[in-house]
Motif scaffolding. Structure first.
Motif, PDB file in Angstrom:
ATOM      1  N   LYS A 147     -20.805  -3.541 -17.217  1.00 57.68           N
ATOM      2  CA  LYS A 147     -21.262  -2.187 -17.542  1.00 57.68           C
ATOM      3  C   LYS A 147     -22.449  -1.852 -16.638  1.00 57.68           C
ATOM      4  CE  LYS A 147     -21.228  -3.522 -22.125  1.00 57.68           C
ATOM      5  NZ  LYS A 147     -21.517  -3.412 -23.571  1.00 57.68           N
ATOM      6  N   ASP A 148     -22.455  -0.660 -16.069  1.00 60.86           N
ATOM      7  CA  ASP A 148     -23.568  -0.260 -15.196  1.00 60.86           C
ATOM      8  C   ASP A 148     -24.924  -0.385 -15.890  1.00 60.86           C
ATOM      9  OD1 ASP A 148     -22.037   0.309 -12.985  1.00 60.86           O
ATOM     10  OD2 ASP A 148     -21.850   2.448 -13.436  1.00 60.86           O
ATOM     11  N   THR A 149     -25.002   0.037 -17.156  1.00 60.88           N
ATOM     12  CA  THR A 149     -26.304   0.004 -17.844  1.00 60.88           C
ATOM     13  C   THR A 149     -26.858  -1.412 -17.897  1.00 60.88           C
ATOM     14  OG1 THR A 149     -25.208  -0.147 -19.980  1.00 60.88           O
ATOM     15  CG2 THR A 149     -25.930   2.046 -19.275  1.00 60.88           C
ATOM     16  N   GLN A 150     -25.965  -2.413 -17.933  1.00 59.59           N
ATOM     17  CA  GLN A 150     -26.453  -3.793 -17.979  1.00 59.59           C
ATOM     18  C   GLN A 150     -26.652  -4.369 -16.580  1.00 59.59           C
ATOM     19  OE1 GLN A 150     -23.902  -6.123 -20.526  1.00 59.59           O
ATOM     20  NE2 GLN A 150     -24.854  -5.282 -22.368  1.00 59.59           N
ATOM     21  N   TYR A 151     -25.717  -4.085 -15.687  1.00 58.47           N
ATOM     22  CA  TYR A 151     -25.757  -4.759 -14.385  1.00 58.47           C
ATOM     23  C   TYR A 151     -26.685  -4.058 -13.387  1.00 58.47           C
ATOM     24  CZ  TYR A 151     -24.206  -7.884 -10.699  1.00 58.47           C
ATOM     25  OH  TYR A 151     -24.180  -8.831  -9.702  1.00 58.47           O
ATOM     26  N   MET A 152     -27.183  -2.866 -13.751  1.00 53.82           N
ATOM     27  CA  MET A 152     -28.126  -2.190 -12.859  1.00 53.82           C
ATOM     28  C   MET A 152     -29.293  -3.100 -12.499  1.00 53.82           C
ATOM     29  SD  MET A 152     -29.055   0.224 -11.025  1.00 53.82           S
ATOM     30  CE  MET A 152     -27.972   1.579 -11.384  1.00 53.82           C
ATOM     31  N   ARG A 153     -29.638  -4.017 -13.413  1.00 49.06           N
ATOM     32  CA  ARG A 153     -30.742  -4.941 -13.118  1.00 49.06           C
ATOM     33  C   ARG A 153     -30.522  -5.687 -11.808  1.00 49.06           C
ATOM     34  NH1 ARG A 153     -30.935  -9.411 -17.685  1.00 49.06           N
ATOM     35  NH2 ARG A 153     -31.706 -10.759 -16.059  1.00 49.06           N
ATOM     36  N   ASN A 154     -29.269  -5.943 -11.457  1.00 47.24           N
ATOM     37  CA  ASN A 154     -28.971  -6.662 -10.211  1.00 47.24           C
ATOM     38  C   ASN A 154     -28.598  -5.723  -9.068  1.00 47.24           C
ATOM     39  OD1 ASN A 154     -28.705  -8.433 -12.492  1.00 47.24           O
ATOM     40  ND2 ASN A 154     -27.782  -9.952 -11.149  1.00 47.24           N
ATOM     41  N   MET A 155     -28.433  -4.434  -9.372  1.00 41.85           N
ATOM     42  CA  MET A 155     -27.930  -3.507  -8.349  1.00 41.85           C
ATOM     43  C   MET A 155     -28.972  -2.527  -7.820  1.00 41.85           C
ATOM     44  SD  MET A 155     -24.077  -2.388  -9.581  1.00 41.85           S
ATOM     45  CE  MET A 155     -24.550  -1.524 -11.083  1.00 41.85           C
TER      46      MET A 155
ATOM     47  N   PHE B 188     -27.355  11.250  -8.574  1.00 35.74           N
ATOM     48  CA  PHE B 188     -27.601   9.876  -8.118  1.00 35.74           C
ATOM     49  C   PHE B 188     -26.361   9.008  -8.292  1.00 35.74           C
ATOM     50  CE2 PHE B 188     -29.520   5.586  -9.202  1.00 35.74           C
ATOM     51  CZ  PHE B 188     -30.087   5.330  -7.969  1.00 35.74           C
ATOM     52  N   PHE B 189     -25.523   9.333  -9.280  1.00 38.87           N
ATOM     53  CA  PHE B 189     -24.429   8.450  -9.684  1.00 38.87           C
ATOM     54  C   PHE B 189     -23.468   8.053  -8.556  1.00 38.87           C
ATOM     55  CE2 PHE B 189     -20.089   7.742 -11.078  1.00 38.87           C
ATOM     56  CZ  PHE B 189     -20.278   6.530 -11.723  1.00 38.87           C
ATOM     57  N   PRO B 190     -23.120   8.941  -7.615  1.00 35.93           N
ATOM     58  CA  PRO B 190     -22.208   8.499  -6.558  1.00 35.93           C
ATOM     59  C   PRO B 190     -22.672   7.220  -5.867  1.00 35.93           C
ATOM     60  CG  PRO B 190     -22.403  10.870  -6.494  1.00 35.93           C
ATOM     61  CD  PRO B 190     -23.408  10.393  -7.530  1.00 35.93           C
ATOM     62  N   ALA B 191     -23.985   7.040  -5.744  1.00 38.52           N
ATOM     63  CA  ALA B 191     -24.490   5.798  -5.145  1.00 38.52           C
ATOM     64  C   ALA B 191     -24.048   4.592  -5.976  1.00 38.52           C
ATOM     65  CB  ALA B 191     -26.013   5.843  -5.032  1.00 38.52           C
ATOM     66  N   ILE B 192     -24.071   4.751  -7.289  1.00 38.56           N
ATOM     67  CA  ILE B 192     -23.727   3.637  -8.191  1.00 38.56           C
ATOM     68  C   ILE B 192     -22.249   3.279  -8.064  1.00 38.56           C
ATOM     69  CG2 ILE B 192     -23.830   2.802 -10.578  1.00 38.56           C
ATOM     70  CD1 ILE B 192     -26.514   3.734  -9.626  1.00 38.56           C
ATOM     71  N   GLU B 193     -21.389   4.284  -7.988  1.00 39.56           N
ATOM     72  CA  GLU B 193     -19.952   3.985  -7.908  1.00 39.56           C
ATOM     73  C   GLU B 193     -19.594   3.358  -6.556  1.00 39.56           C
ATOM     74  OE1 GLU B 193     -17.196   6.365 -10.072  1.00 39.56           O
ATOM     75  OE2 GLU B 193     -15.546   5.999  -8.691  1.00 39.56           O
ATOM     76  N   ILE B 194     -20.418   3.618  -5.556  1.00 36.16           N
ATOM     77  CA  ILE B 194     -20.163   3.055  -4.225  1.00 36.16           C
ATOM     78  C   ILE B 194     -20.569   1.571  -4.122  1.00 36.16           C
ATOM     79  CG2 ILE B 194     -21.067   3.155  -1.854  1.00 36.16           C
ATOM     80  CD1 ILE B 194     -20.839   6.240  -2.087  1.00 36.16           C
ATOM     81  N   ILE B 195     -21.586   1.192  -4.882  1.00 34.31           N
ATOM     82  CA  ILE B 195     -22.171  -0.154  -4.726  1.00 34.31           C
ATOM     83  C   ILE B 195     -21.157  -1.306  -4.729  1.00 34.31           C
ATOM     84  CG2 ILE B 195     -23.702  -1.868  -5.789  1.00 34.31           C
ATOM     85  CD1 ILE B 195     -25.421   0.506  -6.757  1.00 34.31           C
ATOM     86  N   PRO B 196     -20.228  -1.360  -5.696  1.00 34.26           N
ATOM     87  CA  PRO B 196     -19.352  -2.546  -5.729  1.00 34.26           C
ATOM     88  C   PRO B 196     -18.522  -2.752  -4.459  1.00 34.26           C
ATOM     89  CG  PRO B 196     -19.316  -1.431  -7.842  1.00 34.26           C
ATOM     90  CD  PRO B 196     -20.036  -0.520  -6.890  1.00 34.26           C
ATOM     91  N   THR B 197     -18.333  -1.703  -3.670  1.00 35.29           N
ATOM     92  CA  THR B 197     -17.627  -1.892  -2.387  1.00 35.29           C
ATOM     93  C   THR B 197     -18.450  -2.777  -1.459  1.00 35.29           C
ATOM     94  OG1 THR B 197     -18.637   0.016  -1.247  1.00 35.29           O
ATOM     95  CG2 THR B 197     -16.653   0.441  -2.562  1.00 35.29           C
ATOM     96  N   MET B 198     -19.726  -3.024  -1.840  1.00 35.63           N
ATOM     97  CA  MET B 198     -20.637  -3.821  -1.011  1.00 35.63           C
ATOM     98  C   MET B 198     -21.026  -5.127  -1.695  1.00 35.63           C
ATOM     99  SD  MET B 198     -22.863  -0.524   0.248  1.00 35.63           S
ATOM    100  CE  MET B 198     -22.016   0.809   1.143  1.00 35.63           C
ATOM    101  N   PHE B 199     -20.239  -5.528  -2.683  1.00 38.25           N
ATOM    102  CA  PHE B 199     -20.543  -6.790  -3.373  1.00 38.25           C
ATOM    103  C   PHE B 199     -20.242  -8.004  -2.495  1.00 38.25           C
ATOM    104  CE2 PHE B 199     -20.279  -5.457  -8.155  1.00 38.25           C
ATOM    105  CZ  PHE B 199     -21.535  -4.890  -8.042  1.00 38.25           C
ATOM    106  N   GLU B 200     -19.337  -7.828  -1.531  1.00 38.54           N
ATOM    107  CA  GLU B 200     -19.053  -8.934  -0.611  1.00 38.54           C
ATOM    108  C   GLU B 200     -19.032  -8.369   0.804  1.00 38.54           C
ATOM    109  OE1 GLU B 200     -15.583 -11.252  -1.608  1.00 38.54           O
ATOM    110  OE2 GLU B 200     -16.063 -11.308  -3.764  1.00 38.54           O
ATOM    111  N   LYS B 201     -19.160  -9.271   1.760  1.00 44.80           N
ATOM    112  CA  LYS B 201     -19.130  -8.827   3.159  1.00 44.80           C
ATOM    113  C   LYS B 201     -17.689  -8.644   3.654  1.00 44.80           C
ATOM    114  CE  LYS B 201     -23.510  -8.508   4.462  1.00 44.80           C
ATOM    115  NZ  LYS B 201     -24.108  -7.336   5.104  1.00 44.80           N
TER     116      LYS B 201
END
Lengths: 379, 379
Positions: free
Chosen positions: B152-160, B192-205
């Motif tokens: 969940k974004d509300t929880q994982y934001m701590r790492n993102m 701001f939210f579009p930035a959040i939905e984009i992040i997981p595309t950058m979880f790996e190289k």
């Protein structure tokens, strides 16, 4: 004269504080309120007595909450854009006095997110280095280790995101454009950021008092629009003027113009050189003329610095003012007094800063308030 | 006919998929690419064979990365706005197949922040309840417990948050207005939210493949504008059509119109009633006419559901199509076939969902990938 501009990210031109209070809708701190604050604090404070902290919102309600034992809390912050200068330290010094006198909790937000978002050339690691350096300067002032929480947004967001969403949902793009002048080219992180700066006003259910320079006021206007709808108090503020830049009365000290500011890291020789070379003088063109006409303390920056902060003794300040105005004291002598005051302040500050390296953890993690905050998810 | 609108938050009117691919600048999956995918997967998939997953970007590069052993990873998501219906499950079923066949990591983002920001009537606790319910439905599909991270974004934001800032700094208000149609009244959280939905595309190289309905495409266009500048790959997509709403070919199933959708929690009787009563029919007005003229499978929703998902056997589907078109099969019989298929699917799903309660933690915290993710701060 340049056009005057006062926003959280830019201060330029000559700041007309009376005009700002009208424009922002704040109140001047009158004699009654100032006396009431001094009485409750059991001490006068020169930043108040000399009008550096000059404007407020709801300070009277804060004092009433104190009297009725409801209590209040303090919140201030620092944007880590570079090394801190003396102007940056003033609100912290004033905040420290308020905490000492009222024994209340204090939250210090380090807006490393904001400073990263503002400048596309900056890396997060660079901002973090500056933030850690700034935190040491703040910690050096000796806040109460069990009643003070200093945090970086990038780290503490883990506990703030739910309430950030609640705040952000109440603020629309039209409002941030009108309040901060955001434009089409503003990035979406900056558009979101006002929500982040507002959050700490909601860390407790008590009323929050924010001592800060008046350029931060737009955030508090927004906070006051939405706080009650979210079940919190409208934040109270006590607004400070800027310590004038060495080079004159316009704008504020600027990191991009080192000659305008004395940095906390400036060594005694640098301090002397900067003040002697750059401090705007109210003196006359020649010694002869000065002896005859006297200096003008209304424009002299060295005098302003002594008055606003460095000469705490009112009798000594009065004498300096008289001697300079009469021409008895020359500009070099006036500057010499300031040089000694600044250097002795900085020497003490740097010693405190060294000691702070050992106890800074109590503000960030180990102290009673910090420990409680890391266990709290705000929503 | 209503005006067609396809955005991440609204789908209405008749969706012209050919037009959308042109408008969004995506590519139709041609026979060569489809065969190549099936060959590398060592299996055909009816969602591909029957054109439900019909469009892509860089799917060829994903397959090349697989062939060259560089590998790739999968990312999809769910906005927890209410209970899930069958249309919501399709991308998850397809994603599960991709993970099975290619053995890759999968990230499932639950955008509870987005759903809270979108609706001022919702409380965080309400959204959280829905999110947890949705997560069970997703977990029921049986992803690889050590290669799947559901958060969940509300929880994982701590790492993102650090990487959220990096992404947000690259996107300005003008872009989100143009891409998503945001207006002055849009709140700053949504900006701001579009930035959040984009992040997981950058979880790996590695390169990221996103299986999702085509309405989410605006996020990926934005991602592809900025990813390489931040040191990541442009995300690849494989776009799905919507399973048509029961009531006809326009728009998509809607939580606000329960008759348009079959919910995963609908009991057998409800399923029968909904399909019998609401499923738009390609049949004739009377049995006599139907026997004479036959039904139209091009508009019949029951047939479309069988074709798109529920009748996996191509021979059986062909026979159903022929019999209905010829008039040999009546609408009631066609609907009866669908009712049985849906109910047997849902019965199995609910059994899986019960079992998922015991292993859902491996996706969120305990599995190998989840454990690694909670230890990672993305920046």
């Amino acid at each position: 004269m340049a056009e005057t501009k006062v926003t959280p990210w830019e201060v330029s031109g000559k700041v007309d504080y009376d005009k700002l209070t009208k424009q922002f809708g704040t109140k001047i701190i009158n004699d009654d309120l100032r006396r009431r604050l001094a009485r409750l604090a059991s001490e006068q404070n020169i930043l108040l007595e000399r009008g550096v902290y000059f404007s407020h919102r709801d300070l009277d309600l804060i004092l009433a909450d104190h009297e009725s034992k409801k209590g209040f809390f303090l919140y201030t912050g620092r944007g880590p854009s570079g090394p801190m200068h003396i102007g940056h330290l003033l609100p912290m010094v004033f905040t420290k006095w308020l905490q000492d006198r009222f024994g209340v909790n204090l939250y210090v937000q380090i807006t490393d997110d904001e400073k990263f978002l503002l400048n596309r050339e900056r890396e997060l690691a660079d901002v973090d280095k500056i933030a850690n350096d700034n935190i040491l300067d703040i910690a050096a002032l000796g806040f109460d280790p069990n009643k003070t929480f200093i945090f970086k947004d990038t780290q503490y967001m883990r506990n703030m995101y739910p309430i950030a969403l609640r705040v952000a949902r109440q603020i629309n793009l039209s409002q941030v454009r009108a309040t901060f002048g955001f434009e089409s080219s503003t990035n979406v992180g900056m558009a979101f950021f006002p929500a982040i700066e507002i959050i700490p006003t909601m860390f407790e259910k008590k009323r929050c008092l924010i001592p800060a320079a008046i350029d931060q006021d737009p955030f508090w206007r927004l906070q006051r629009d939405i706080a009650e709808g979210l079940g919190f108090h409208k934040a109270a503020q006590i607004h400070g003027k800027f310590l004038p830049p060495l080079t004159g009365a316009e704008g504020k000290m600027s990191a991009s113009q080192p000659e305008t500011a004395i940095y906390l890291s400036d060594d005694p020789k640098t301090v002397r050189n900067k003040i002697m070379k750059y401090a705007f003088s109210g003196g006359q063109e020649s010694i002869e003329l000065h002896r005859k006409l006297g200096g003008n303390i209304n424009v002299d920056v060295s005098y302003a610095w002594l008055r606003d902060f460095f000469e705490q003794d009112p009798k000594k300040l009065k004498k300096i003012g008289q001697d300079y105005t009469s021409g008895k004291m020359l500009t070099g002598e006036l500057k010499g007094i300031l040089v000694d005051k600044v250097n002795s302040f900085l020497e003490q500050h740097r010693a405190n800063r060294e000691k702070a390296k050992e106890h800074v953890d109590s503000f960030m993690h180990g102290g009673a308030l910090a420990q409680r905050m890391w266990k709290t998810v705000h929503n």
